[in-house]
Design a protein around this motif. Structure first.
Motif, short mmCIF file in Angstrom:
data_model
loop_
_atom_site.label_atom_id
_atom_site.label_comp_id
_atom_site.label_asym_id
_atom_site.label_seq_id
_atom_site.Cartn_x
_atom_site.Cartn_y
_atom_site.Cartn_z
N CYS A 183 -0.83 -5.67 -2.60
CA CYS A 183 -2.07 -5.10 -3.15
C CYS A 183 -1.83 -3.63 -2.54
O CYS A 183 -1.59 -3.41 -1.36
N LEU A 220 -4.55 -4.37 -12.31
CA LEU A 220 -5.88 -4.57 -11.64
C LEU A 220 -6.40 -6.02 -11.43
O LEU A 220 -6.39 -6.62 -12.63
N TYR A 269 -0.76 -4.06 -7.18
CA TYR A 269 -2.23 -4.17 -7.94
C TYR A 269 -3.29 -3.73 -7.06
O TYR A 269 -3.05 -3.49 -5.71
N VAL A 270 -4.35 -3.36 -7.63
CA VAL A 270 -5.45 -2.84 -7.01
C VAL A 270 -6.38 -3.96 -7.24
O VAL A 270 -6.65 -4.55 -8.23
N LEU A 325 -8.06 5.27 -8.03
CA LEU A 325 -6.97 5.06 -8.68
C LEU A 325 -6.28 6.28 -9.07
O LEU A 325 -4.92 6.12 -8.56
N ALA A 327 0.81 -1.25 0.11
CA ALA A 327 0.02 -0.10 0.20
C ALA A 327 0.92 1.34 -0.10
O ALA A 327 1.94 1.39 0.57
N GLY A 336 -4.38 -1.09 -3.05
CA GLY A 336 -5.64 -0.92 -2.77
C GLY A 336 -6.81 -1.64 -2.83
O GLY A 336 -6.78 -2.50 -3.76
N LEU A 343 -4.27 6.99 -5.82
CA LEU A 343 -3.24 6.12 -5.54
C LEU A 343 -2.04 6.62 -6.25
O LEU A 343 -0.83 6.40 -5.98
N PRO A 399 -0.23 1.81 -8.65
CA PRO A 399 -0.67 0.34 -9.17
C PRO A 399 -0.27 -0.02 -10.60
O PRO A 399 -0.14 1.07 -11.53
N TRP A 447 -5.73 3.80 -17.46
CA TRP A 447 -5.95 2.62 -16.50
C TRP A 447 -6.39 1.41 -17.13
O TRP A 447 -5.94 0.33 -16.71
#
Length: 228
Positions: free
Chosen positions: A82, A11, A62-63, A221, A4, A84, A224, A8, A35
């Motif tokens: 991860c 996804l 990754y989210v 996103l 965190a 998010g 982040l 990212p 994205w």
């Protein structure tokens, strides 16, 4: 260990019971190109006849984006790397317990499982209607009955509350106030003041309100991407 705080690079999408990976198609198509260009992984439980694709978190930041039971499954898969977590109509535990009164009563889940054993197509159609997306196809779908039955077992038995409590990374949780599957009491029990409630859209928000889902996911996103 969670990654965190990093931008990212991938996804990871997970769907809920009775749906498949295509439930995210409209949402993904509405995301900006920057994205869409990220690595994409869409899990599929194989409920509707497709070859199953298990949840496999990428070994890069990754989210994780889940709908309904998909959120619980993402939590159970672990959130290493991860950066998010997005919950759309999701939960860490679906069934009620002594310390989880907002969950769905065990007797209702037991009845649904019994009815599914006898009339699986009727149960699936009724569930879709309660989600806000009645089946419009002229032909009956190909239902993977063992997979669907195991999904119902997981809804009745599984508990990922500890995994959610241990998650300290960024979280985006969205739920509709007219959701008949995950009503407001359950959504608030899961996410508290982190929950964003929308007035309508029922349970299947990725299908009924893909624009809304895409807007919240994109905003998340973007946040982040600029995080220190």
């Amino acid at each position: 260990m969670s990654a965190a705080g990093h931008a990212p690079a991938s996804l990871l999408w997970a769907h809920g019971w009775g749906f498949d990976a295509h439930c995210w198609d409209a949402v993904r198509a509405l995301l900006p190109a920057r994205w869409q260009a990220l690595q994409q992984a869409c899990a599929d439980a194989g409920y509707l006849g497709a070859a199953p694709v298990p949840i496999r978190p990428a070994a890069v930041p990754y989210v994780a984006i889940g709908h309904s039971h998909g959120v619980q499954q993402l939590l159970q898969a672990g959130l290493a790397d991860c950066v998010g977590l997005v919950s759309v109509s999701g939960f860490p535990r679906f069934a009620a317990a002594e310390d989880w009164p907002a969950g769905t009563p065990a007797r209702l889940l037991a009845r649904m499982r019994m009815q599914f054993d006898r009339q699986p197509l009727a149960v699936w159609r009724d569930f879709r209607s309660r989600c806000g997306v009645p089946w419009r196809g002229t032909d009956a779908p190909t239902l993977a009955l063992p997979a669907l039955a195991d999904g119902l077992r997981a809804l009745a038995e599984d508990d990922a509350r500890e995994a959610l409590a241990q998650w300290r990374g960024p979280l985006c949780a969205i739920s509709a106030e007219d959701d008949a599957i995950v009503p407001p009491a359950l959504a608030h029990a899961a996410f508290g003041d982190r929950l964003v409630s929308v007035p309508e859209g029922a349970h299947a928000l990725p299908l009924t309100r893909p624009d809304l889902c895409a807007r919240h996911i994109c905003r998340f996103l973007d946040t982040l991407a600029v995080a220190p």
